[in-house]
Motif scaffolding. Structure first.
Motif, PDB file in Angstrom:
ATOM      1  N   ILE A 170       7.076  -9.106  -4.256  1.00 49.83           N
ATOM      2  CA  ILE A 170       6.700 -10.524  -4.275  1.00 49.83           C
ATOM      3  C   ILE A 170       6.940 -11.114  -5.657  1.00 49.83           C
ATOM      4  CG2 ILE A 170       4.754 -12.120  -4.083  1.00 49.83           C
ATOM      5  CD1 ILE A 170       3.631 -10.285  -1.896  1.00 49.83           C
ATOM      6  N   GLU A 171       6.586 -10.351  -6.690  1.00 49.78           N
ATOM      7  CA  GLU A 171       6.814 -10.804  -8.070  1.00 49.78           C
ATOM      8  C   GLU A 171       8.291 -11.088  -8.321  1.00 49.78           C
ATOM      9  OE1 GLU A 171       7.051  -8.512 -12.284  1.00 49.78           O
ATOM     10  OE2 GLU A 171       5.187  -8.212 -11.167  1.00 49.78           O
ATOM     11  N   LEU A 172       9.165 -10.291  -7.680  1.00 51.96           N
ATOM     12  CA  LEU A 172      10.607 -10.470  -7.856  1.00 51.96           C
ATOM     13  C   LEU A 172      11.178 -11.545  -6.944  1.00 51.96           C
ATOM     14  CD1 LEU A 172      11.701  -6.730  -8.218  1.00 51.96           C
ATOM     15  CD2 LEU A 172      11.441  -8.440 -10.032  1.00 51.96           C
ATOM     16  N   GLY A 173      10.306 -12.208  -6.186  1.00 52.00           N
ATOM     17  CA  GLY A 173      10.739 -13.361  -5.400  1.00 52.00           C
ATOM     18  C   GLY A 173      11.017 -13.096  -3.940  1.00 52.00           C
ATOM     19  N   ALA A 174      10.722 -11.888  -3.445  1.00 40.84           N
ATOM     20  CA  ALA A 174      11.021 -11.570  -2.051  1.00 40.84           C
ATOM     21  C   ALA A 174       9.899 -12.029  -1.131  1.00 40.84           C
ATOM     22  CB  ALA A 174      11.225 -10.068  -1.895  1.00 40.84           C
ATOM     23  N   LYS A 175      10.268 -12.507   0.042  1.00 39.22           N
ATOM     24  CA  LYS A 175       9.297 -12.738   1.104  1.00 39.22           C
ATOM     25  C   LYS A 175       9.162 -11.435   1.877  1.00 39.22           C
ATOM     26  CE  LYS A 175       8.004 -15.605   5.045  1.00 39.22           C
ATOM     27  NZ  LYS A 175       8.389 -16.680   5.975  1.00 39.22           N
ATOM     28  N   VAL A 176       7.976 -10.839   1.828  1.00 37.59           N
ATOM     29  CA  VAL A 176       7.769  -9.469   2.294  1.00 37.59           C
ATOM     30  C   VAL A 176       7.054  -9.430   3.637  1.00 37.59           C
ATOM     31  CG1 VAL A 176       6.524  -7.317   1.806  1.00 37.59           C
ATOM     32  CG2 VAL A 176       7.770  -8.490  -0.029  1.00 37.59           C
ATOM     33  N   LEU A 177       7.512  -8.540   4.507  1.00 35.83           N
ATOM     34  CA  LEU A 177       6.775  -8.140   5.692  1.00 35.83           C
ATOM     35  C   LEU A 177       6.385  -6.681   5.497  1.00 35.83           C
ATOM     36  CD1 LEU A 177       5.759  -8.505   8.630  1.00 35.83           C
ATOM     37  CD2 LEU A 177       8.018  -7.697   9.382  1.00 35.83           C
ATOM     38  N   ALA A 178       5.091  -6.408   5.446  1.00 36.87           N
ATOM     39  CA  ALA A 178       4.628  -5.032   5.326  1.00 36.87           C
ATOM     40  C   ALA A 178       4.459  -4.433   6.720  1.00 36.87           C
ATOM     41  CB  ALA A 178       3.305  -4.973   4.567  1.00 36.87           C
ATOM     42  N   VAL A 179       4.930  -3.197   6.889  1.00 38.99           N
ATOM     43  CA  VAL A 179       4.830  -2.518   8.181  1.00 38.99           C
ATOM     44  C   VAL A 179       4.147  -1.176   7.979  1.00 38.99           C
ATOM     45  CG1 VAL A 179       6.079  -1.535  10.137  1.00 38.99           C
ATOM     46  CG2 VAL A 179       6.877  -3.664   9.092  1.00 38.99           C
ATOM     47  N   ASN A 180       3.125  -0.947   8.788  1.00 39.71           N
ATOM     48  CA  ASN A 180       2.332   0.269   8.679  1.00 39.71           C
ATOM     49  C   ASN A 180       2.334   1.020  10.002  1.00 39.71           C
ATOM     50  OD1 ASN A 180      -0.744   1.214   9.435  1.00 39.71           O
ATOM     51  ND2 ASN A 180      -0.137   1.892   7.399  1.00 39.71           N
ATOM     52  N   GLY A 181       2.521   2.329   9.935  1.00 36.61           N
ATOM     53  CA  GLY A 181       2.300   3.190  11.084  1.00 36.61           C
ATOM     54  C   GLY A 181       0.905   3.770  10.949  1.00 36.61           C
ATOM     55  N   ILE A 182      -0.020   3.319  11.784  1.00 37.10           N
ATOM     56  CA  ILE A 182      -1.422   3.688  11.630  1.00 37.10           C
ATOM     57  C   ILE A 182      -1.588   5.206  11.634  1.00 37.10           C
ATOM     58  CG2 ILE A 182      -3.686   3.644  12.762  1.00 37.10           C
ATOM     59  CD1 ILE A 182      -3.088   1.091  11.377  1.00 37.10           C
ATOM     60  N   THR A 183      -2.328   5.711  10.655  1.00 36.94           N
ATOM     61  CA  THR A 183      -2.568   7.142  10.565  1.00 36.94           C
ATOM     62  C   THR A 183      -3.733   7.562  11.457  1.00 36.94           C
ATOM     63  OG1 THR A 183      -3.991   6.766   8.643  1.00 36.94           O
ATOM     64  CG2 THR A 183      -1.681   7.290   8.216  1.00 36.94           C
ATOM     65  N   ASP A 184      -3.814   8.842  11.701  1.00 34.84           N
ATOM     66  CA  ASP A 184      -4.879   9.382  12.531  1.00 34.84           C
ATOM     67  C   ASP A 184      -6.194   9.408  11.747  1.00 34.84           C
ATOM     68  OD1 ASP A 184      -5.956  10.491  14.811  1.00 34.84           O
ATOM     69  OD2 ASP A 184      -5.452  12.542  14.254  1.00 34.84           O
ATOM     70  N   MET A 185      -7.294   9.074  12.402  1.00 35.30           N
ATOM     71  CA  MET A 185      -8.636   9.134  11.814  1.00 35.30           C
ATOM     72  C   MET A 185      -8.698   8.362  10.490  1.00 35.30           C
ATOM     73  SD  MET A 185      -9.613  13.118  12.668  1.00 35.30           S
ATOM     74  CE  MET A 185     -11.311  12.905  12.142  1.00 35.30           C
ATOM     75  N   GLN A 186      -8.308   7.107  10.541  1.00 33.66           N
ATOM     76  CA  GLN A 186      -8.317   6.263   9.347  1.00 33.66           C
ATOM     77  C   GLN A 186      -9.736   6.105   8.801  1.00 33.66           C
ATOM     78  OE1 GLN A 186      -7.427   2.014   9.788  1.00 33.66           O
ATOM     79  NE2 GLN A 186      -5.799   2.307   8.288  1.00 33.66           N
ATOM     80  N   THR A 187      -9.884   6.228   7.488  1.00 32.98           N
ATOM     81  CA  THR A 187     -11.200   6.100   6.860  1.00 32.98           C
ATOM     82  C   THR A 187     -11.543   4.629   6.661  1.00 32.98           C
ATOM     83  OG1 THR A 187     -10.323   6.112   4.604  1.00 32.98           O
ATOM     84  CG2 THR A 187     -10.800   8.258   5.620  1.00 32.98           C
ATOM     85  N   PRO A 188     -12.828   4.309   6.484  1.00 40.59           N
ATOM     86  CA  PRO A 188     -13.211   2.918   6.198  1.00 40.59           C
ATOM     87  C   PRO A 188     -12.526   2.379   4.948  1.00 40.59           C
ATOM     88  CG  PRO A 188     -15.140   4.177   6.844  1.00 40.59           C
ATOM     89  CD  PRO A 188     -14.024   5.163   6.705  1.00 40.59           C
ATOM     90  N   LEU A 189     -12.391   3.214   3.915  1.00 44.34           N
ATOM     91  CA  LEU A 189     -11.715   2.752   2.697  1.00 44.34           C
ATOM     92  C   LEU A 189     -10.243   2.491   2.967  1.00 44.34           C
ATOM     93  CD1 LEU A 189     -11.749   2.127  -0.296  1.00 44.34           C
ATOM     94  CD2 LEU A 189     -11.415   4.573  -0.763  1.00 44.34           C
TER      95      LEU A 189
END
Length: 226
Positions: A78-97
């Motif tokens: 973003i700092e370098l000027g890009a319009k970003v789409l973040a993509v996440n593959g949800i992990t197993d047993m995700q913690t609250p943090l």
């Protein structure tokens, strides 16, 4: 078992090799002092400029976990000027943090979370553990497949990850680290441990359709996306 004289890394790690008692990861780290970081930054800026010319919905996809590394990658792009789409593959047993970290990214860019079928994931976790000793094998697949498939489907020309595992951790002697990501590289160096999705079709009732979300996009799909 041999261990690295610098970091005690074992030689049981796939593709690791040792020279004078030092593992490939330590040898790669020692070469960082020779990297022309200014040149690399200018190269990244040029790629962002090229992406902008494509007039896609986003300039770049960033594969994210929500941790400090991927958060930095998003903010840097973003700092370098890009319009970003973040993509996440949800992990197993995700913690609250972990959940909070991923939600924090939504303050800065759009985020797509890809959640595989839970029953399919359970089977892949079990098969990954017993076949190659890796219960995180499904996650190693989806972190490559989800961002790249999303980019191909949406015509986004640039996909960014924070590291090149072949370069950072282990690289077989005589094989140069790749500079372009494709399905062949993922199969060999993307943490697959020699196990392929096609090997698992029919295992525990799994079908090719069940595994599609974990599959790196075909060359045809990537070409159509570009």
């Amino acid at each position: 078992m041999t261990r690295c004289k610098l970091c005690i890394y074992p030689d049981t790690r796939p593709d690791a090799y040792f020279v004078d008692g030092a593992c490939s990861a330590c040898r790669a780290f020692s070469l960082r002092a020779e990297v022309n970081w200014d040149f690399r930054l200018e190269s990244l800026k040029a790629q962002i400029g090229f992406a902008k010319e494509r007039k896609a919905p986003y300039d770049a996809v960033v594969g994210v976990s929500g941790g400090k590394d991927s958060t930095y990658q998003v903010l840097k792009m973003i700092e370098l000027g890009a319009k970003v789409l973040a993509v996440n593959g949800i992990t197993d047993m995700q913690t609250p943090l972990g959940r909070c970290n991923l939600d924090n990214l939504k303050r800065f860019c759009d985020v797509i979370e890809v959640t595989p079928n839970v029953e399919v994931r359970k089977k892949l976790v079990r098969l990954g553990l017993f076949r190659v000793g890796d219960m995180s094998w499904p996650e190693h697949n989806i972190i490559w497949s989800a961002p790249t498939r999303m980019a191909a489907l949406m015509g986004i020309p640039l996909v960014v990850w924070g590291e090149q595992p072949q370069r950072e951790y282990a690289n077989p002697e005589g094989i140069e680290p790749a500079t372009n990501l494709d399905g062949a590289w993922v199969a060999q160096f993307g943490g697959m441990g020699g196990l392929r999705l096609d090997d698992l079709v029919g295992e525990e009732g799994l079908t090719a359709t069940d595994l599609e979300v974990f599959r790196f996009p075909s060359a045809d799909l990537m070409e159509r996306g570009n």
